[in-house]
Design an enzyme around this catalytic site. Structure first.
Site, PDB file in Angstrom:
ATOM      1  N   LYS A  52      43.850  42.970  30.946  1.00  0.00           N
ATOM      2  CA  LYS A  52      43.518  41.469  31.608  1.00  0.00           C
ATOM      3  C   LYS A  52      42.986  40.576  30.428  1.00  0.00           C
ATOM      4  CE  LYS A  52      42.166  44.008  35.627  1.00  0.00           C
ATOM      5  NZ  LYS A  52      41.046  44.834  36.434  1.00  0.00           N
ATOM      6  N   GLN A  96      35.146  45.860  36.649  1.00  0.00           N
ATOM      7  CA  GLN A  96      36.089  46.912  36.798  1.00  0.00           C
ATOM      8  C   GLN A  96      35.638  47.920  37.370  1.00  0.00           C
ATOM      9  OE1 GLN A  96      39.243  46.569  35.522  1.00  0.00           O
ATOM     10  NE2 GLN A  96      39.816  48.376  36.439  1.00  0.00           N
ATOM     11  N   ASP A 119      38.762  38.834  42.138  1.00  0.00           N
ATOM     12  CA  ASP A 119      39.493  40.181  42.567  1.00  0.00           C
ATOM     13  C   ASP A 119      40.005  39.874  43.759  1.00  0.00           C
ATOM     14  OD1 ASP A 119      40.585  41.988  40.856  1.00  0.00           O
ATOM     15  OD2 ASP A 119      38.203  42.777  40.463  1.00  0.00           O
TER      16      ASP A 119
END
Ligand code: NAP
Length: 281
Positions: A52, A96, A119
């Protein structure tokens, strides 16, 4: 012959388009910053976080890393998220997953400001999607829609069967296919006659989390098959939820693993980071 949907190429196209947008934004004095929080050092999570950050660098997005110890308490993590929510220089916050067991993941997700929820996991983002309002779209299902659109595969009026109903893939996938005017069926572990139901699909999307589960017996001749699964097989090679070799001759189009849905997730994360400054959520 089946058309192989090249997720690597489509993800690269999307990142190039975003890079151009970010260059223009930078010229206009607008910077984009993503805060990436990792708790503990699970090797798979470290690989995802590393990828990422690399994508951010490529597109021109600043990424700030917060690497917290495995023993971090829920309160410590929540206060970091709240500080990032309040920081006007931060446009996106990514925590995460999975998190260590002492931390309530749902509470952490709920604490992220919906305006920085790149997200797309916040209940407000999911709720907005379900009633057709603006909000961040979960990256993996959003990536599947882009794969279909950019491969010229029509969705309107098609029978779409999704195997899997998780909050991060199956459910948002169903809402997105509905938005594209497909006729959607969602299957799960209690579905009866899964093979027969799957065989109704013009577009079969598999997110079941079981390696090579879907064979040609699940697939209608000429269907489009999208494989969301990622696993390592006995030889440590990547494979999906679909037995690719078995279904290949029966499909009109298919995503490979690797190189199908996987690269799209990060491209869509980059897209959400750009949308965090260009569209009000
Ligand atoms: P998950 O949370 O484990 O959900 C699996 C779903 O499959 C559940 O809804 C479950 O039903 C259903 N299921 C399990 N066994 C079944 C069976 N025998 N028959 C019918 N349905 C069954 O998995 P996930 O997070 O959605 O992920 C799915 C796969 O996608 C995994 O391989 C994961 O690694 C991969 N993935 C890839 C990406 C990417 O970037 N490419 C991103 C996310 C996930 P119940 O609800 O009834 O339990």
């Amino acid at each position: 012959m089946a058309f192989i949907i090249d997720g690597k190429k489509i993800a690269a196209e999307i990142k190039d388009e975003l890079k151009q947008k970010v260059t223009k934004l930078t010229e206009d004095g607008v910077a984009i910053t993503l805060a990436v929080i990792q708790v503990g050092n699970d090797p798979a999570s470290s690989v995802y976080v590393g990828n990422k950050k690399k994508a951010c660098e490529y597109v021109g997005i600043n990424s700030l890393s917060y690497e917290l110890a495995e023993s971090t308490t829920q309160e410590e993590l929540l206060s970091l998220v709240e500080a990032l929510n309040a920081d006007a220089k931060i446009n996106g916050i990514l925590v995460q997953l999975p998190l260590p067991s002492q931390i309530d993941e749902d509470l952490v997700i709920k604490t992220i400001s919906p305006t920085k929820d790149v997200d797309g996991f916040h209940p407000q983002s999911v709720g907005a999607l379900s009633i057709g309002q603006k909000g961040f779209i979960s990256c993996t299902p959003g990536g599947v829609i882009q794969l279909l659109k950019r491969s010229g595969i029509p969705m309107e009026g098609k029978e779409c069967v999704i195997i899997g109903r998780s909050n991060i893939v199956g459910k948002p996938m169903a809402l997105l296919m509905l938005r594209e005017n497909a006729t959607v069926t969602v299957c799960h572990s209690r579905t009866k006659n899964l093979m027969e139901v799957a065989k109704r699909a013009d577009i079969l999307i598999v997110a079941i989390g079981k390696p090579l589960f879907v064979t040609k017996d699940f697939v209608k001749e000429g269907a489009v098959v999208i494989d969301v699964g990622i696993h390592r097989d006995a030889e440590n090679k990547l494979c999906g939820d679909v037995d690719y070799q078995d279904v290949l001759e029966h499909v009109s189009a298919i995503t490979p693993v690797p190189g199908g849905v996987g690269p799209m997730t990060i491209a869509m994360l980059m897209n959400n980071c750009v949308e965090a400054v260009t569209k009000s959520k």
